[in-house]
Write a protein that holds these residues in place. Structure first.
Motif, PDB file in Angstrom:
ATOM      1  N   THR A  15      -5.223   3.716  -5.863  1.00  0.00           N
ATOM      2  CA  THR A  15      -4.411   3.252  -5.151  1.00  0.00           C
ATOM      3  C   THR A  15      -4.633   1.827  -4.415  1.00  0.00           C
ATOM      4  N   ARG A  16      -5.826   1.405  -4.192  1.00  0.00           N
ATOM      5  CA  ARG A  16      -6.367   0.173  -3.823  1.00  0.00           C
ATOM      6  C   ARG A  16      -5.891  -0.873  -4.774  1.00  0.00           C
ATOM      7  N   TYR A  17      -6.353  -0.733  -6.191  1.00  0.00           N
ATOM      8  CA  TYR A  17      -6.175  -1.463  -7.111  1.00  0.00           C
ATOM      9  C   TYR A  17      -4.698  -1.927  -7.471  1.00  0.00           C
ATOM     10  N   LEU A  18      -3.972  -0.526  -7.215  1.00  0.00           N
ATOM     11  CA  LEU A  18      -2.477  -0.909  -7.349  1.00  0.00           C
ATOM     12  C   LEU A  18      -1.896  -1.816  -6.223  1.00  0.00           C
ATOM     13  N   THR A  19      -2.415  -1.610  -4.975  1.00  0.00           N
ATOM     14  CA  THR A  19      -2.121  -2.244  -3.798  1.00  0.00           C
ATOM     15  C   THR A  19      -2.153  -3.616  -4.165  1.00  0.00           C
TER      16      THR A  19
ATOM     17  N   TYR B  49       0.833  -1.203   0.052  1.00  0.00           N
ATOM     18  CA  TYR B  49      -0.009  -0.127  -0.114  1.00  0.00           C
ATOM     19  C   TYR B  49       0.696   1.308   0.048  1.00  0.00           C
ATOM     20  N   ILE B  50       2.031   1.235   0.705  1.00  0.00           N
ATOM     21  CA  ILE B  50       2.590   2.397   0.780  1.00  0.00           C
ATOM     22  C   ILE B  50       3.520   2.637  -0.406  1.00  0.00           C
ATOM     23  N   THR B  51       3.890   1.531  -1.120  1.00  0.00           N
ATOM     24  CA  THR B  51       4.518   1.761  -2.356  1.00  0.00           C
ATOM     25  C   THR B  51       3.562   2.186  -3.470  1.00  0.00           C
ATOM     26  N   ALA B  52       2.443   1.673  -3.339  1.00  0.00           N
ATOM     27  CA  ALA B  52       1.353   2.318  -4.327  1.00  0.00           C
ATOM     28  C   ALA B  52       1.061   3.794  -4.034  1.00  0.00           C
ATOM     29  N   ALA B  53       1.112   3.943  -2.716  1.00  0.00           N
ATOM     30  CA  ALA B  53       0.903   5.469  -2.569  1.00  0.00           C
ATOM     31  C   ALA B  53       1.881   6.424  -3.024  1.00  0.00           C
ATOM     32  N   ILE B  54       3.290   5.949  -2.859  1.00  0.00           N
ATOM     33  CA  ILE B  54       4.450   6.684  -3.505  1.00  0.00           C
ATOM     34  C   ILE B  54       4.419   6.852  -4.888  1.00  0.00           C
ATOM     35  N   ILE B  55       3.767   5.610  -5.515  1.00  0.00           N
ATOM     36  CA  ILE B  55       3.320   5.772  -6.881  1.00  0.00           C
ATOM     37  C   ILE B  55       2.734   6.974  -7.263  1.00  0.00           C
ATOM     38  N   MET B  56       1.568   6.988  -6.661  1.00  0.00           N
ATOM     39  CA  MET B  56       0.520   7.865  -7.289  1.00  0.00           C
ATOM     40  C   MET B  56       0.891   9.325  -6.712  1.00  0.00           C
ATOM     41  N   GLN B  57       1.662   9.530  -5.799  1.00  0.00           N
ATOM     42  CA  GLN B  57       2.285  10.735  -5.178  1.00  0.00           C
ATOM     43  C   GLN B  57       3.032  11.246  -6.558  1.00  0.00           C
ATOM     44  N   LEU B  58       4.137  10.374  -6.948  1.00  0.00           N
ATOM     45  CA  LEU B  58       4.901  10.847  -8.147  1.00  0.00           C
ATOM     46  C   LEU B  58       4.019  11.063  -9.314  1.00  0.00           C
ATOM     47  N   MET B  59       3.077  10.484  -9.488  1.00  0.00           N
ATOM     48  CA  MET B  59       2.254  10.641 -10.830  1.00  0.00           C
ATOM     49  C   MET B  59       1.408  11.899 -10.797  1.00  0.00           C
ATOM     50  N   GLN B  60       1.334  12.392  -9.805  1.00  0.00           N
ATOM     51  CA  GLN B  60       0.657  13.751  -9.637  1.00  0.00           C
ATOM     52  C   GLN B  60       1.409  14.742 -10.109  1.00  0.00           C
ATOM     53  N   GLY B  61       2.757  14.600 -10.169  1.00  0.00           N
ATOM     54  CA  GLY B  61       3.754  15.538 -10.597  1.00  0.00           C
ATOM     55  C   GLY B  61       3.976  15.322 -12.387  1.00  0.00           C
ATOM     56  N   VAL B  62       3.507  13.893 -12.665  1.00  0.00           N
ATOM     57  CA  VAL B  62       3.894  13.662 -13.942  1.00  0.00           C
ATOM     58  C   VAL B  62       2.569  13.509 -14.905  1.00  0.00           C
ATOM     59  N   ILE B  63       1.644  12.721 -14.381  1.00  0.00           N
ATOM     60  CA  ILE B  63       0.558  12.946 -15.278  1.00  0.00           C
ATOM     61  C   ILE B  63      -0.440  14.019 -15.073  1.00  0.00           C
ATOM     62  N   PRO B  64      -0.553  14.777 -15.886  1.00  0.00           N
ATOM     63  CA  PRO B  64      -1.675  15.943 -15.610  1.00  0.00           C
ATOM     64  C   PRO B  64      -3.112  15.466 -15.009  1.00  0.00           C
ATOM     65  N   ALA B  65      -3.684  14.544 -15.566  1.00  0.00           N
ATOM     66  CA  ALA B  65      -4.888  14.255 -15.040  1.00  0.00           C
ATOM     67  C   ALA B  65      -4.902  13.759 -13.620  1.00  0.00           C
ATOM     68  N   VAL B  66      -3.809  13.061 -13.099  1.00  0.00           N
ATOM     69  CA  VAL B  66      -3.687  12.964 -11.854  1.00  0.00           C
ATOM     70  C   VAL B  66      -3.694  13.914 -10.868  1.00  0.00           C
TER      71      VAL B  66
END
Length: 426
Positions: A114-118, A79-96
């Motif tokens: 994040t849940r599905y990614l987890t 879950y933590i790893t998925a949350a990190i990925i989503m945090q990084l995606m906020q600065g990379v993917i405009p939609a996120v």
């Protein structure tokens, strides 16, 4: 403090939240000792004891669940790893990034992904552990009473479900309990290792008196470090703000002075968790692919000079990264301008935003370096002494425990203040 705890249990709503949180955490610790069906427990325990440093690191973040191959063996890290990925995606993917700025509706979208990614990461980890423990490195032979493929499916399914249950528990605590559920689960995993570490430290040498003296010395040093850590966690740089006087109807509005509180360590324990997860990632890959060179690299990332250097750099990087994600100087400057506020000596608008940004950059560096040194120095001491208590009471563990404890205490205090009780902080 005792009076504050008693007051907390006098408030029915707060008492129910505290008891609910403790109940979920107790259930989590119970699950850490429930073995996966079909696992030869004694054989696995002996095989795991001979594992490398990277596996010890993985076991630390699961509170010993991995060494028991329990239903919660994957721990909270997917879950933590998925949350990190989503945090990084906020600065990379405009939609996120837009979702993050849309308020509650956007956060729900991010949470759902994040849940599905987890679950996806949990499935990959579960398959990796299955192949790793069945390999020649560990040589664990599962039950032969049923077809091997059925046992494999049961093991993988149980581990993934365990990850989903942990994620569900964390969200339940956040929604219905007190404090951040995921942080409290990590806190519980770390604290659960302390009693056995105390015993190992005291009895780990031939001279019991010397072992006991070293144990007491380590505990005293830790206790003395706690006030410094708390001071840094609560330290602020206050930027003064004045509001211009203006007439609204028949009333004179504004004219008061306040300040913008910028924490020296505004990212809290997040940089440590993010850095630990990235250093934990090679160990995950080594568990998945079971390649000798990858296992060696994972061990390097888990201990030694490379681990110390990477930990230092990653914590400082994530301190800046997370601070920039949660605090936007341009938005703060715009809000001040709309409300008639200004920083003395600084022009409103872009100049104010630049000034706030410079202050944040200046105070984030010492804050990041402080928590990085607290995390690295105990690891260096452990490499020379091998004392189990230093490993359990490592800087990362102490910072996580103190940060989570302070955050939880702050939430309890805010609930108490609503009912006119004194809190923990004076």
């Amino acid at each position: 403090m005792l009076k504050t705890i008693i007051d907390a249990f006098k408030v029915k709503d707060l008492r129910n939240k505290i008891l609910f949180t403790l109940g979920i955490l107790a259930l989590y610790r119970f699950g850490a000792y429930v073995p996966v069906p079909g696992i030869p427990f004694n054989e696995f325990a002996d095989a795991f004891a001979a594992g490398g440093v990277s596996m010890t690191m993985l076991d630390l973040f699961t509170g010993g669940a991995l060494s028991h191959f329990s239903v919660f063996s994957l721990g909270i890290m997917p879950y933590i790893t998925a949350a990190i990925i989503m945090q990084l995606m906020q600065g990379v993917i405009p939609a996120v990034g837009r979702w993050a700025r849309e308020g509650e509706a956007g956060r729900k979208k991010i949470t759902q992904i994040t849940r599905y990614l987890t679950l996806g990461l949990g499935l990959i980890n579960a398959i990796g552990y299955l192949f790793l423990f069945k390999s020649t490195t560990y040589g664990v032979v599962f039950s032969t009473e049923i077809p091997e493929i059925i046992t494999d499916i049961v093991v993988v399914f149980t581990l993934v479900v365990g990850t989903a249950v942990i994620m569900w528990m964390g969200e339940l605590i956040t929604q219905r309990g007190i404090g951040n559920g995921m942080s409290l689960i990590i806190f519980t995993s770390i604290v659960s290792r302390v009693p056995s570490a105390l015993y190992s430290s005291a009895t780990g040498t031939n001279d019991f008196g010397m072992g006991l003296a070293i144990t007491v010395l380590i505990v005293v040093v830790v206790v003395l470090c706690i006030p410094a850590i708390i001071f840094m966690e609560r330290a602020q740089r206050r930027i003064p703000v004045n509001y211009a006087k203006r007439v609204q109807g028949n009333k004179m509005m504004g004219g008061q002075s306040t300040y913008i509180p910028l924490k020296v360590n505004s990212a809290g324990v997040i940089p440590i968790i993010f850095a630990s997860c990235l250093l934990y990632f090679p160990a995950q890959l080594a568990a998945l692919f079971n390649v000798s060179w990858l296992t060696t690299f994972a061990n390097w990332c888990s201990s030694g000079w490379l681990n110390w250097l990477l930990t230092l750099l990653l914590i400082v990087f994530f301190a800046y990264f997370y601070t920039s994600m949660v605090f936007n100087p341009d938005e703060t400057s715009d809000q001040l301008r709309k409300n008639g506020g200004f920083i003395p000596g600084i022009r409103p608008g872009a100049a104010t935003a630049d000034y706030i940004r410079k202050v944040i950059n200046r105070i984030t560096l010492p804050g990041g370096l402080f928590i990085a040194l607290i995390a690295v120095v105990p690891s260096i001491l452990f490499s020379f002494t091998g004392n189990a208590l230093i490993n359990a009471f490592g800087g990362t563990s102490i910072l996580i425990m103190i940060s989570v404890a302070l955050d939880t205490m702050s939430k309890v205090e805010s609930q108490l203040k609503m009912h006119d009780y004194d809190g923990f902080f004076k």
